[in-house]
Structure formats: structure tokens, C-alpha cells
Design a protein around this motif. Structure first.
Motif, PDB file in Angstrom:
ATOM      1  N   THR A  46       0.854  -1.178   0.000  1.00  0.00           N
ATOM      2  CA  THR A  46       0.000   0.000   0.000  1.00  0.00           C
ATOM      3  C   THR A  46       0.890   1.228   0.000  1.00  0.00           C
ATOM      4  O   THR A  46       1.759   1.375   0.849  1.00  0.00           O
ATOM      5  CB  THR A  46      -0.903   0.017   1.246  1.00  0.00           C
ATOM      6  OG1 THR A  46      -1.678  -1.175   1.255  1.00  0.00           O
ATOM      7  CG2 THR A  46      -1.815   1.223   1.227  1.00  0.00           C
ATOM      8  N   ILE A  48       1.170   5.131   0.534  1.00  0.00           N
ATOM      9  CA  ILE A  48       0.505   6.268   1.155  1.00  0.00           C
ATOM     10  C   ILE A  48       1.050   7.528   0.502  1.00  0.00           C
ATOM     11  O   ILE A  48       2.238   7.825   0.580  1.00  0.00           O
ATOM     12  CB  ILE A  48       0.745   6.288   2.678  1.00  0.00           C
ATOM     13  CG1 ILE A  48       0.161   5.022   3.298  1.00  0.00           C
ATOM     14  CG2 ILE A  48       0.125   7.533   3.288  1.00  0.00           C
ATOM     15  CD1 ILE A  48       0.439   4.890   4.761  1.00  0.00           C
ATOM     16  N   GLY A  50      -0.237  10.836   0.828  1.00  0.00           N
ATOM     17  CA  GLY A  50      -0.264  12.057   1.634  1.00  0.00           C
ATOM     18  C   GLY A  50      -0.839  11.777   2.995  1.00  0.00           C
ATOM     19  O   GLY A  50      -1.050  10.626   3.380  1.00  0.00           O
ATOM     20  N   ASN A  51      -1.090  12.823   3.737  1.00  0.00           N
ATOM     21  CA  ASN A  51      -1.702  12.660   5.041  1.00  0.00           C
ATOM     22  C   ASN A  51      -2.726  13.767   5.254  1.00  0.00           C
ATOM     23  O   ASN A  51      -2.742  14.763   4.551  1.00  0.00           O
ATOM     24  CB  ASN A  51      -0.659  12.659   6.156  1.00  0.00           C
ATOM     25  CG  ASN A  51       0.178  13.926   6.149  1.00  0.00           C
ATOM     26  OD1 ASN A  51      -0.052  14.822   5.353  1.00  0.00           O
ATOM     27  ND2 ASN A  51       1.146  13.999   7.024  1.00  0.00           N
ATOM     28  N   PHE A  52      -3.580  13.572   6.220  1.00  0.00           N
ATOM     29  CA  PHE A  52      -4.616  14.539   6.531  1.00  0.00           C
ATOM     30  C   PHE A  52      -4.191  15.357   7.743  1.00  0.00           C
ATOM     31  O   PHE A  52      -3.620  14.836   8.695  1.00  0.00           O
ATOM     32  CB  PHE A  52      -5.936  13.825   6.845  1.00  0.00           C
ATOM     33  CG  PHE A  52      -6.533  13.143   5.659  1.00  0.00           C
ATOM     34  CD1 PHE A  52      -7.225  13.862   4.706  1.00  0.00           C
ATOM     35  CD2 PHE A  52      -6.401  11.778   5.493  1.00  0.00           C
ATOM     36  CE1 PHE A  52      -7.771  13.238   3.603  1.00  0.00           C
ATOM     37  CE2 PHE A  52      -6.948  11.137   4.403  1.00  0.00           C
ATOM     38  CZ  PHE A  52      -7.632  11.868   3.449  1.00  0.00           C
ATOM     39  N   THR A  53      -4.492  16.632   7.682  1.00  0.00           N
ATOM     40  CA  THR A  53      -4.225  17.500   8.824  1.00  0.00           C
ATOM     41  C   THR A  53      -5.496  18.288   9.135  1.00  0.00           C
ATOM     42  O   THR A  53      -6.322  18.540   8.262  1.00  0.00           O
ATOM     43  CB  THR A  53      -3.080  18.490   8.541  1.00  0.00           C
ATOM     44  OG1 THR A  53      -3.424  19.275   7.402  1.00  0.00           O
ATOM     45  CG2 THR A  53      -1.777  17.762   8.283  1.00  0.00           C
ATOM     46  N   TYR A  54      -5.641  18.682  10.375  1.00  0.00           N
ATOM     47  CA  TYR A  54      -6.797  19.453  10.803  1.00  0.00           C
ATOM     48  C   TYR A  54      -6.637  20.885  10.313  1.00  0.00           C
ATOM     49  O   TYR A  54      -5.648  21.549  10.605  1.00  0.00           O
ATOM     50  CB  TYR A  54      -6.912  19.407  12.326  1.00  0.00           C
ATOM     51  CG  TYR A  54      -8.076  20.194  12.860  1.00  0.00           C
ATOM     52  CD1 TYR A  54      -9.370  19.748  12.679  1.00  0.00           C
ATOM     53  CD2 TYR A  54      -7.865  21.378  13.537  1.00  0.00           C
ATOM     54  CE1 TYR A  54     -10.439  20.460  13.165  1.00  0.00           C
ATOM     55  CE2 TYR A  54      -8.932  22.105  14.029  1.00  0.00           C
ATOM     56  CZ  TYR A  54     -10.210  21.635  13.839  1.00  0.00           C
ATOM     57  OH  TYR A  54     -11.277  22.355  14.317  1.00  0.00           O
TER      58      TYR A  54
END
Length: 91
Positions: A46, A48, A50-54
Motif C-alpha cells: 500500500t 501512502i 499524503g496525510n490529513f491535517t486538521y
């Protein structure tokens, strides 16, 4: 579907292949043709990206809040007027 009433992939039982066999053949072809020297094993991985941020809560500016609240008030008023018109026509 140009007048065709059935599902696009419906077929008789005597059809030459199944959708499962087609999917497997496509996956095998992709695996064989996109294999590199470093990746000769069939281990699934898998990636990845990117990532999520608030990002925050609420509106960025007071102007954005004003526009949103004005639109919500207009929508409420429109719904109220429609309900009144429907009630008048039913009486």
C-alpha cells in the motif's frame, strides 16, 4: 442506454467468459507488464501518498460567516414561504 432495458453487463449463461475471469485476466496482465527488476515478487503493498491535517473549524473571515448566515436565512425564508403557499392552496 439507447432503449436497452437490461443491465449493461447482463449476458446469457452460455456467454464465453465471466466478469470474474475478465478481472483476473486484467490484473494478471497489469502485474506481468508493469513488473520491474526490483519487484519480481507478488507481494501486495500500500502506497501512502499524503496525510490529513486538521484545517480548523468555522469560517476564515467574518465576511465568509456573513455570507453563509445570509444564505441560510434566505433558504429558511424560502422554505417558510413555500409551506405557506402550499397551505393556502390546500384550503
Amino acid at each position: 442506454m439507447l432503449g436497452f432495458g437490461g443491465h449493461f453487463s447482463t449476458k446469457s449463461r452460455q456467454y464465453s467468459t465471466t466478469l470474474k475471469a475478465l478481472r483476473e485476466a486484467r490484473a494478471n496482465w497489469r502485474r506481468d507488464h508493469h513488473r520491474t527488476q526490483d519487484h519480481t515478487d507478488d507481494v501486495e503493498t500500500t502506497l501512502i501518498v499524503g496525510n490529513f491535517t486538521y484545517a480548523g473549524t468555522g469560517w476564515k473571515t467574518t465576511g465568509d460567516a456573513l455570507l453563509a448566515n445570509t444564505a441560510a436565512a434566505k433558504a429558511r425564508e424560502h422554505r417558510r414561504l413555500v409551506k405557506e403557499l402550499i397551505a393556502e392552496n390546500n384550503d
